[in-house]
Write a protein that holds these residues in place. Structure first.
Motif, PDB file in Angstrom:
ATOM      1  N   UNK A   1       0.858  -1.181   0.000  1.00  0.00           N
ATOM      2  CA  UNK A   1       0.000   0.000   0.000  1.00  0.00           C
ATOM      3  C   UNK A   1       0.893   1.230   0.000  1.00  0.00           C
ATOM      4  N   UNK A   2       0.306   2.366  -0.359  1.00  0.00           N
ATOM      5  CA  UNK A   2       1.102   3.577  -0.496  1.00  0.00           C
ATOM      6  C   UNK A   2       0.380   4.768   0.125  1.00  0.00           C
ATOM      7  N   UNK A   3       1.057   5.412   1.080  1.00  0.00           N
ATOM      8  CA  UNK A   3       0.549   6.656   1.645  1.00  0.00           C
ATOM      9  C   UNK A   3       0.917   7.792   0.701  1.00  0.00           C
ATOM     10  N   UNK A   4      -0.072   8.582   0.330  1.00  0.00           N
ATOM     11  CA  UNK A   4       0.146   9.660  -0.630  1.00  0.00           C
ATOM     12  C   UNK A   4      -0.181  11.008   0.001  1.00  0.00           C
ATOM     13  N   UNK A   5       0.389  12.038  -0.562  1.00  0.00           N
ATOM     14  CA  UNK A   5       0.151  13.399  -0.107  1.00  0.00           C
ATOM     15  C   UNK A   5      -0.732  14.123  -1.112  1.00  0.00           C
ATOM     16  N   UNK A   6      -1.950  14.481  -0.672  1.00  0.00           N
ATOM     17  CA  UNK A   6      -2.883  15.212  -1.540  1.00  0.00           C
ATOM     18  C   UNK A   6      -3.456  16.440  -0.834  1.00  0.00           C
ATOM     19  N   UNK A   7      -2.832  16.839   0.285  1.00  0.00           N
ATOM     20  CA  UNK A   7      -3.273  18.061   0.957  1.00  0.00           C
ATOM     21  C   UNK A   7      -3.592  17.929   2.430  1.00  0.00           C
ATOM     22  N   UNK A   8      -3.613  16.705   2.952  1.00  0.00           N
ATOM     23  CA  UNK A   8      -3.810  16.546   4.391  1.00  0.00           C
ATOM     24  C   UNK A   8      -2.519  16.898   5.122  1.00  0.00           C
ATOM     25  N   UNK A   9      -2.609  16.996   6.441  1.00  0.00           N
ATOM     26  CA  UNK A   9      -1.414  17.289   7.229  1.00  0.00           C
ATOM     27  C   UNK A   9      -1.569  16.707   8.614  1.00  0.00           C
ATOM     28  N   UNK A  10      -0.448  16.545   9.301  1.00  0.00           N
ATOM     29  CA  UNK A  10      -0.464  15.992  10.647  1.00  0.00           C
ATOM     30  C   UNK A  10      -0.824  17.069  11.667  1.00  0.00           C
ATOM     31  N   UNK A  11      -1.301  16.617  12.813  1.00  0.00           N
ATOM     32  CA  UNK A  11      -1.581  17.532  13.902  1.00  0.00           C
ATOM     33  C   UNK A  11      -2.971  18.140  13.844  1.00  0.00           C
ATOM     34  N   UNK A  12      -3.214  19.150  14.683  1.00  0.00           N
ATOM     35  CA  UNK A  12      -4.546  19.757  14.816  1.00  0.00           C
ATOM     36  C   UNK A  12      -4.728  20.989  13.939  1.00  0.00           C
ATOM     37  N   UNK A  13      -3.652  21.457  13.289  1.00  0.00           N
ATOM     38  CA  UNK A  13      -3.737  22.675  12.485  1.00  0.00           C
ATOM     39  C   UNK A  13      -3.411  22.313  11.040  1.00  0.00           C
ATOM     40  N   UNK A  14      -4.405  21.773  10.348  1.00  0.00           N
ATOM     41  CA  UNK A  14      -4.163  21.191   9.033  1.00  0.00           C
ATOM     42  C   UNK A  14      -4.259  22.191   7.885  1.00  0.00           C
ATOM     43  N   UNK A  15      -5.054  23.242   8.067  1.00  0.00           N
ATOM     44  CA  UNK A  15      -5.247  24.219   6.999  1.00  0.00           C
ATOM     45  C   UNK A  15      -5.243  25.626   7.582  1.00  0.00           C
ATOM     46  N   UNK A  16      -4.604  26.536   6.890  1.00  0.00           N
ATOM     47  CA  UNK A  16      -4.645  27.945   7.295  1.00  0.00           C
ATOM     48  C   UNK A  16      -5.848  28.649   6.682  1.00  0.00           C
ATOM     49  N   UNK A  17      -6.223  28.222   5.500  1.00  0.00           N
ATOM     50  CA  UNK A  17      -7.373  28.807   4.834  1.00  0.00           C
ATOM     51  C   UNK A  17      -8.462  27.771   4.649  1.00  0.00           C
TER      52      UNK A  17
END
Length: 309
Positions: free
Chosen positions: A171-187
């Motif tokens: 299986x493959x973990x991919x990056x499509x815009x999620x993030x670690x922690x509680x502060x995932x998006x600024x906008x």
């Protein structure tokens, strides 16, 4: 029931629902996750990070998981190393009985990532252990993993195909815009579904993994803040986005932050409203129940895996 391979889980789930991979650090969190899986009749992946091994000691976690297998004999359960950062760590947990490992070489140059991941695959597969790799980097913090926005790189579909072919990962973990922690998006929250669709198209039927997928449930944030926390501006991945991803090739969804919020907010509430209480069971018990309710909600309303056990 013995441990069930995530490969079996993913084969059943692909294109229909996703398996929840929940990080466990102690007995109460594990119990809450297992009780939720039992009530929802849902398969589950128990994730143990390097930090959890250091905090609780691997032997204690293994014995707790053995108890969980006896307590939930008809629920498919896998045990997975989350964010393994070296071959030695992956080898250690494989030898200890884990049936799934993630080797995270995403911070390395591509060729080094391929080499490291292939090394783990070559050790794991003859022992019946499945391997998750990662390509692309997520913003945020995951214990020892720190990545800022300037370093974050979305997964390249061409590289994803090459990586899978050359490493033999399951299986493959991919990056499509999620993030670690509680502060995932600024906008405004946004996931790159076009990128996900392209990767899934080029790797038909291949299980993809979404890290950093907690939704940072606002009712939990508000409760924590009400009773003394200082969690300001926290924002997670909207649950409707995660649900959409589960029918586009995402077979495993990692959830940790939401569990931490539920656990801590509940403990804060008990200690604030009952200052005379000093029996740990009186605040850990409600925290365990909060974990169960969050996991049930995720299984039923977000992942779609309820009733699939």
């Amino acid at each position: 029931m013995p441990l069930v391979s995530p490969k079996e889980m993913f084969k059943k789930a692909y294109g229909k629902y996703a398996i929840g991979a929940f990080n466990v650090n102690n007995m109460e969190i594990l119990q809450g996750v297992i009780e939720a899986a039992k009530e929802e009749r849902a398969p589950v992946i128990l994730q143990i990070s390097a930090g959890a091994r250091k905090y609780a000691k691997q032997i204690y976690l293994i014995k707790l998981i053995e108890a969980a297998l006896e307590d939930a004999p008809d629920i498919p359960i896998a045990v997975h190393l989350d964010h393994g950062d070296s071959f030695e760590l992956c080898k250690a947990v494989i030898d200890a009985g884990f049936n799934s490992v993630m080797i995270d070489g995403s911070h390395l140059p591509f060729e080094e990532n391929v080499k490291l991941t292939r090394q783990v695959v070559e050790y794991a597969h003859p022992r019946g252990v499945v391997v998750e790799g990662e390509l692309g980097r997520l913003v945020g913090v995951e214990e020892h993993v720190v990545v800022d926005e300037r370093e974050a790189v979305f997964t390249d579909p061409d590289k994803a195909v090459e990586f899978v072919e050359r490493t033999g990962v399951d299986s493959l973990a991919i990056s499509i815009g999620t993030s670690h922690g509680a502060y995932k998006f600024k906008g405004e929250p946004r996931l790159d579904f076009e990128r996900l669709q392209e990767i899934a198209k080029r790797l038909p039927g291949f299980p993809l993994v979404l890290h950093g997928a907690s939704s940072v449930l606002q009712d939990l944030v508000e409760k924590a803040n009400k009773y003394g926390a200082k969690i300001v501006g926290a924002q997670g991945v909207p649950e409707e986005m995660i649900r959409k991803a589960t029918i586009m090739g995402i077979c495993k969804v990692n959830i940790d932050t939401d569990l931490r919020l539920a656990f801590t907010a509940t403990i804060r509430e008990v200690l604030a409203t009952k200052p005379e209480e000093f029996d740990p069971r009186k605040y850990l018990g409600p925290a365990r129940e909060a974990i169960k309710e969050v996991v049930k909600h995720k299984m039923r309303n977000v992942l779609g895996c309820s009733g699939q056990a």
